[in-house]
Motif scaffolding. Structure first.
Motif, PDB file in Angstrom:
ATOM      1  N   LEU A  79       0.848  -1.184   0.000  1.00 26.94           N
ATOM      2  CA  LEU A  79       0.000   0.000   0.000  1.00 26.94           C
ATOM      3  C   LEU A  79       0.886   1.237   0.000  1.00 26.94           C
ATOM      4  O   LEU A  79       1.758   1.376   0.870  1.00 26.94           O
ATOM      5  CB  LEU A  79      -0.912   0.014   1.228  1.00 26.94           C
ATOM      6  CG  LEU A  79      -2.023  -1.050   1.262  1.00 26.94           C
ATOM      7  CD1 LEU A  79      -2.774  -0.986   2.572  1.00 26.94           C
ATOM      8  CD2 LEU A  79      -2.983  -0.869   0.096  1.00 26.94           C
ATOM      9  N   VAL A  80       0.689   2.106  -0.946  1.00 26.45           N
ATOM     10  CA  VAL A  80       1.457   3.339  -1.049  1.00 26.45           C
ATOM     11  C   VAL A  80       0.491   4.502  -1.238  1.00 26.45           C
ATOM     12  O   VAL A  80      -0.716   4.308  -1.413  1.00 26.45           O
ATOM     13  CB  VAL A  80       2.473   3.288  -2.221  1.00 26.45           C
ATOM     14  CG1 VAL A  80       3.502   2.203  -1.984  1.00 26.45           C
ATOM     15  CG2 VAL A  80       1.760   3.046  -3.554  1.00 26.45           C
ATOM     16  N   ASN A  81       1.052   5.717  -1.187  1.00 29.17           N
ATOM     17  CA  ASN A  81       0.272   6.936  -1.384  1.00 29.17           C
ATOM     18  C   ASN A  81      -0.894   6.997  -0.396  1.00 29.17           C
ATOM     19  O   ASN A  81      -2.050   7.188  -0.780  1.00 29.17           O
ATOM     20  CB  ASN A  81      -0.228   7.029  -2.823  1.00 29.17           C
ATOM     21  CG  ASN A  81      -0.670   8.440  -3.180  1.00 29.17           C
ATOM     22  OD1 ASN A  81      -0.358   9.392  -2.479  1.00 29.17           O
ATOM     23  ND2 ASN A  81      -1.402   8.568  -4.277  1.00 29.17           N
ATOM     24  N   GLN A  82      -0.543   6.790   0.893  1.00 28.67           N
ATOM     25  CA  GLN A  82      -1.520   6.873   1.985  1.00 28.67           C
ATOM     26  C   GLN A  82      -2.665   5.874   1.825  1.00 28.67           C
ATOM     27  O   GLN A  82      -3.807   6.144   2.170  1.00 28.67           O
ATOM     28  CB  GLN A  82      -2.076   8.294   2.100  1.00 28.67           C
ATOM     29  CG  GLN A  82      -1.014   9.342   2.396  1.00 28.67           C
ATOM     30  CD  GLN A  82      -1.581  10.736   2.480  1.00 28.67           C
ATOM     31  OE1 GLN A  82      -2.749  10.953   2.197  1.00 28.67           O
ATOM     32  NE2 GLN A  82      -0.750  11.692   2.887  1.00 28.67           N
ATOM     33  N   ILE A  86      -2.574   0.455  -4.624  1.00 28.62           N
ATOM     34  CA  ILE A  86      -2.212  -0.927  -4.312  1.00 28.62           C
ATOM     35  C   ILE A  86      -1.254  -1.426  -5.384  1.00 28.62           C
ATOM     36  O   ILE A  86      -1.517  -1.266  -6.583  1.00 28.62           O
ATOM     37  CB  ILE A  86      -3.456  -1.827  -4.238  1.00 28.62           C
ATOM     38  CG1 ILE A  86      -4.414  -1.315  -3.145  1.00 28.62           C
ATOM     39  CG2 ILE A  86      -3.065  -3.274  -3.958  1.00 28.62           C
ATOM     40  CD1 ILE A  86      -5.693  -2.112  -3.053  1.00 28.62           C
ATOM     41  N   MET A  87      -0.171  -2.040  -4.941  1.00 34.23           N
ATOM     42  CA  MET A  87       0.825  -2.604  -5.850  1.00 34.23           C
ATOM     43  C   MET A  87       0.983  -4.092  -5.541  1.00 34.23           C
ATOM     44  O   MET A  87       0.987  -4.498  -4.374  1.00 34.23           O
ATOM     45  CB  MET A  87       2.164  -1.877  -5.703  1.00 34.23           C
ATOM     46  CG  MET A  87       2.074  -0.378  -5.944  1.00 34.23           C
ATOM     47  SD  MET A  87       3.662   0.463  -5.866  1.00 34.23           S
ATOM     48  CE  MET A  87       4.392  -0.125  -7.389  1.00 34.23           C
ATOM     49  N   VAL A  88       1.136  -4.879  -6.600  1.00 39.37           N
ATOM     50  CA  VAL A  88       1.307  -6.331  -6.480  1.00 39.37           C
ATOM     51  C   VAL A  88       2.512  -6.736  -7.323  1.00 39.37           C
ATOM     52  O   VAL A  88       3.036  -5.918  -8.097  1.00 39.37           O
ATOM     53  CB  VAL A  88       0.034  -7.068  -6.959  1.00 39.37           C
ATOM     54  CG1 VAL A  88      -1.156  -6.737  -6.078  1.00 39.37           C
ATOM     55  CG2 VAL A  88      -0.277  -6.744  -8.417  1.00 39.37           C
ATOM     56  N   PRO A  89       3.000  -7.975  -7.177  1.00 29.26           N
ATOM     57  CA  PRO A  89       4.118  -8.417  -8.016  1.00 29.26           C
ATOM     58  C   PRO A  89       3.839  -8.207  -9.500  1.00 29.26           C
ATOM     59  O   PRO A  89       2.715  -8.416  -9.974  1.00 29.26           O
ATOM     60  CB  PRO A  89       4.249  -9.906  -7.667  1.00 29.26           C
ATOM     61  CG  PRO A  89       3.774  -9.985  -6.251  1.00 29.26           C
ATOM     62  CD  PRO A  89       2.669  -8.970  -6.143  1.00 29.26           C
ATOM     63  N   SER A 413       1.726  14.614  -5.477  1.00 25.47           N
ATOM     64  CA  SER A 413       1.599  13.202  -5.116  1.00 25.47           C
ATOM     65  C   SER A 413       1.515  12.307  -6.357  1.00 25.47           C
ATOM     66  O   SER A 413       2.219  11.300  -6.461  1.00 25.47           O
ATOM     67  CB  SER A 413       0.371  12.994  -4.230  1.00 25.47           C
ATOM     68  OG  SER A 413      -0.806  13.439  -4.903  1.00 25.47           O
ATOM     69  N   GLN A 414       0.647  12.677  -7.317  1.00 24.26           N
ATOM     70  CA  GLN A 414       0.508  11.860  -8.517  1.00 24.26           C
ATOM     71  C   GLN A 414       1.786  11.868  -9.345  1.00 24.26           C
ATOM     72  O   GLN A 414       2.212  10.835  -9.876  1.00 24.26           O
ATOM     73  CB  GLN A 414      -0.676  12.368  -9.355  1.00 24.26           C
ATOM     74  CG  GLN A 414      -2.028  12.207  -8.695  1.00 24.26           C
ATOM     75  CD  GLN A 414      -2.397  10.750  -8.487  1.00 24.26           C
ATOM     76  OE1 GLN A 414      -1.982   9.891  -9.255  1.00 24.26           O
ATOM     77  NE2 GLN A 414      -3.154  10.471  -7.436  1.00 24.26           N
ATOM     78  N   ALA A 418       4.018   8.555 -10.174  1.00 28.12           N
ATOM     79  CA  ALA A 418       4.385   8.136 -11.533  1.00 28.12           C
ATOM     80  C   ALA A 418       5.900   8.071 -11.698  1.00 28.12           C
ATOM     81  O   ALA A 418       6.444   7.130 -12.301  1.00 28.12           O
ATOM     82  CB  ALA A 418       3.779   9.096 -12.553  1.00 28.12           C
ATOM     83  N   GLN A 419       6.601   9.062 -11.151  1.00 33.09           N
ATOM     84  CA  GLN A 419       8.054   9.040 -11.229  1.00 33.09           C
ATOM     85  C   GLN A 419       8.642   7.885 -10.444  1.00 33.09           C
ATOM     86  O   GLN A 419       9.621   7.266 -10.871  1.00 33.09           O
ATOM     87  CB  GLN A 419       8.611  10.372 -10.719  1.00 33.09           C
ATOM     88  CG  GLN A 419       8.312  11.565 -11.621  1.00 33.09           C
ATOM     89  CD  GLN A 419       8.831  12.863 -11.046  1.00 33.09           C
ATOM     90  OE1 GLN A 419       9.287  12.920  -9.908  1.00 33.09           O
ATOM     91  NE2 GLN A 419       8.765  13.924 -11.833  1.00 33.09           N
ATOM     92  N   GLU A 420       8.026   7.585  -9.297  1.00 27.84           N
ATOM     93  CA  GLU A 420       8.532   6.477  -8.485  1.00 27.84           C
ATOM     94  C   GLU A 420       8.364   5.150  -9.209  1.00 27.84           C
ATOM     95  O   GLU A 420       9.275   4.311  -9.208  1.00 27.84           O
ATOM     96  CB  GLU A 420       7.785   6.456  -7.159  1.00 27.84           C
ATOM     97  CG  GLU A 420       8.266   5.367  -6.205  1.00 27.84           C
ATOM     98  CD  GLU A 420       7.503   5.374  -4.890  1.00 27.84           C
ATOM     99  OE1 GLU A 420       7.717   4.452  -4.086  1.00 27.84           O
ATOM    100  OE2 GLU A 420       6.695   6.309  -4.683  1.00 27.84           O
TER     101      GLU A 420
END
Length: 518
Positions: A79-82, A86-89, A413-414, A418-420
């Motif tokens: 979980l990112v950005n507060q 959601i990010m998964v493999p 934040s956005q 995106a850069q991250e």
């Protein structure tokens, strides 16, 4: 034997370590620590899971439902950005999205006309109307998200109920909110296509009742309406207005680009945003001016008269003098008179000059410029920035131009997300290269260490042989065993025969038998 060699190697290493100087011990420990840390880091990079974006900008409830589903499926996530992203493999993104869509948990995904696959017993007309509206909204949303540059979309329709009285029927309308992909822009042709798509999908919907905006609040289909707000009928009018809007927007973008480039060089990237609104006059005006030019004399006539005379007796002219019985005393005089008369006539051939001035359309009537600066910029001078922007756009007070400079806190934040994500993708490729290079370097270091150990062992063995030879040479002659120049004692043949007869009597008997036969 292997255990003995291993113990022998440990003893030699221990002895070698004790013989090593203190500085060399410190150097060996530091090099070993660096190699170990590098190996551990490379191992973590190799075994680390590469995560990719699954869903973003989620509501807390949607995020909670999806996380619960991922936990039940035992799928790793981050979980990112507060908690809104959601990010998964990376290798499981497509499979997880399909699974969530089949479970009805994928955000922004509703039911289209498949709502009518299952008929409900006892459903009222109002419920059928709402179901049709929901299905149509979802079908339009799915179609809009297929357009290039569109990330997400929401469609809101107002479909009035049909009535036998026209006055009782409402007006159909449609409102569409579009979320664009990072750094994406919709072309006017795309906006017009979406506008026509919505009009053709909803019965009784007119162009003036379609509103398309983006998530930043910009109205995207405003250029499809005339200045009065009525619908543009006919391809010619629509094309003419579109060309005018394109010219105006192109002019505005040119000014915005100039201001943005200048502010970027002065303040740095992502520190300022400039927007320009231009009011252009597209009316074509033609002015004709006729001027009379004096010409040469074509003809000329001049008449001069002179004369003189005397005055005689006479009466007063009038009606009374002519009536019978009337008499008026006459005037008696004796005088002379003269006169002069001049008459000049000149005819000129005048010329005319006709001048026609046509004013091309597109004259700038007014410019309005808004500049927003990031509050994080140090030593910010709004007055100085306003003067720079005024010089860049050609500010003219007589036209009523306006410049507004404000300082606000930027929401990055956005952009940072995106850069991250992009940096993580690039770093993953770089890590692969680092792993290969690190493996090669580690292999070379191990090979070099092995060669150094072999060389040292060989040198140590040679030094031991040299030391043993030197010790033998240095020993006194009395301590040595039998000198090399002394002869061995004589061999007792009889004693050897007796020993052989005692040890191997059978062999001795066979030899004697052979001798007797001979």
């Amino acid at each position: 034997m292997v255990l003995l060699n291993y113990r022998d190697l440990l003893e030699r290493l221990k002895q070698r370590w004790q013989e090593t100087s203190q500085n060399r011990k410190i150097l060996i420990i530091l090099v070993s620590a660096v190699i170990l840390a590098g190996a551990i880091y490379l191992g973590q990079v190799v075994t680390r899971t590469n995560y990719a974006l699954l869903l973003g900008d989620l509501e807390p409830k949607d995020a909670g439902d999806i996380v619960a589903q991922l936990k039940s499926e035992k799928i790793p996530y981050q979980l990112v950005n507060q908690g809104t992203t959601i990010m998964v493999p990376k290798d499981q993104v497509d499979a997880v999205r399909i699974q969530l869509a089949s479970d009805g948990l994928l955000t922004g995904v509703g039911h289209g006309f498949e709502l009518f696959d299952r008929s409900k017993f006892g459903e009222t007309d109002f419920e059928q109307q709402i179901s049709y509206q929901r299905a149509l909204q979802e079908e339009l949303r799915r179609t809009i998200t297929k357009v290039e540059g569109v990330s997400q979309a929401r469609v809101h329709l107002v479909i009035p109920q049909k009535s036998v009285f026209l006055s009782d029927e409402g007006t159909a309308s449609a409102s569409v909110v579009i979320k664009l992909k990072p750094n994406a822009r919709l072309k006017p042709e795309q906006v017009k296509g979406l506008n026509d798509l919505i009009i053709g999908s909803v019965e009784g919907l007119k162009a003036e009742n379609v509103h398309i905006i983006d998530t930043e609040g910009n109205v995207l289909n405003e250029f499809l309406k005339d200045p009065a707000g009525s619908e543009i009928v006919g391809n010619f009018s629509s094309s003419a207005v579109e060309r005018q809007q394109q010219i105006r927007r192109s002019f505005e973008k040119e000014l915005e680009s100039r201001v943005q480039q200048m502010l970027t060089k002065v303040l740095g990237p992502n520190k300022a945003v400039a927007m320009v609104t231009a009011d252009l006059d597209f009316n074509q005006q033609q002015t004709s001016l006729t001027e009379v030019i004096p010409g040469e004399i074509v003809s000329e006539r001049s008449v001069n008269e002179e004369g003189s005379g005397s005055a005689g007796d006479g009466g007063v002219a009038g009606s009374d003098a002519q009536m019978p019985g009337q008499s008026i005393p006459g005037l008696v005089g004796n005088g002379e008179s003269s006169y002069t008369k001049t008459d000049d006539i000149r005819n000129y051939q005048h010329g005319t000059r006709v001048q026609s001035v046509i004013q091309a359309p597109g004259q700038v009537l007014r410019l309005s410029t808004a500049v927003v600066l990031d509050e994080s910029v140090k030593n910010l001078d709004k007055t100085q920035v306003e003067g720079i922007v005024a010089a860049a756009i050609g500010f003219n007070t007589e036209r009523g131009d306006q410049i507004t400079v404000s300082a606000l806190t930027f929401d990055k934040s956005q952009l940072e997300l995106a850069q991250e994500i992009e940096q993580e993708a690039n770093q993953y490729e770089i890590y692969k290269l680092y792993i290969i290079v690190g493996a090669i370097v580690l292999g070379l270091l191990l090979l070099l260490l092995f060669i150094i150990i072999l060389i040292r062992r060989r040198r140590k063995k040679q030094s031991l042989i040299t030391e043993s030879v030197a010790e033998e040479v240095e020993k006194p002659q009395s301590e040595t065993q039998t000198p090399k120049w002394e002869l061995p004692p004589p061999v007792d043949k009889q004693k050897e025969l007796k020993d052989i007869a005692q040890e191997r009597p059978d062999d001795l008997a066979s030899v004697l038998k052979v001798w007797l036969r001979e």
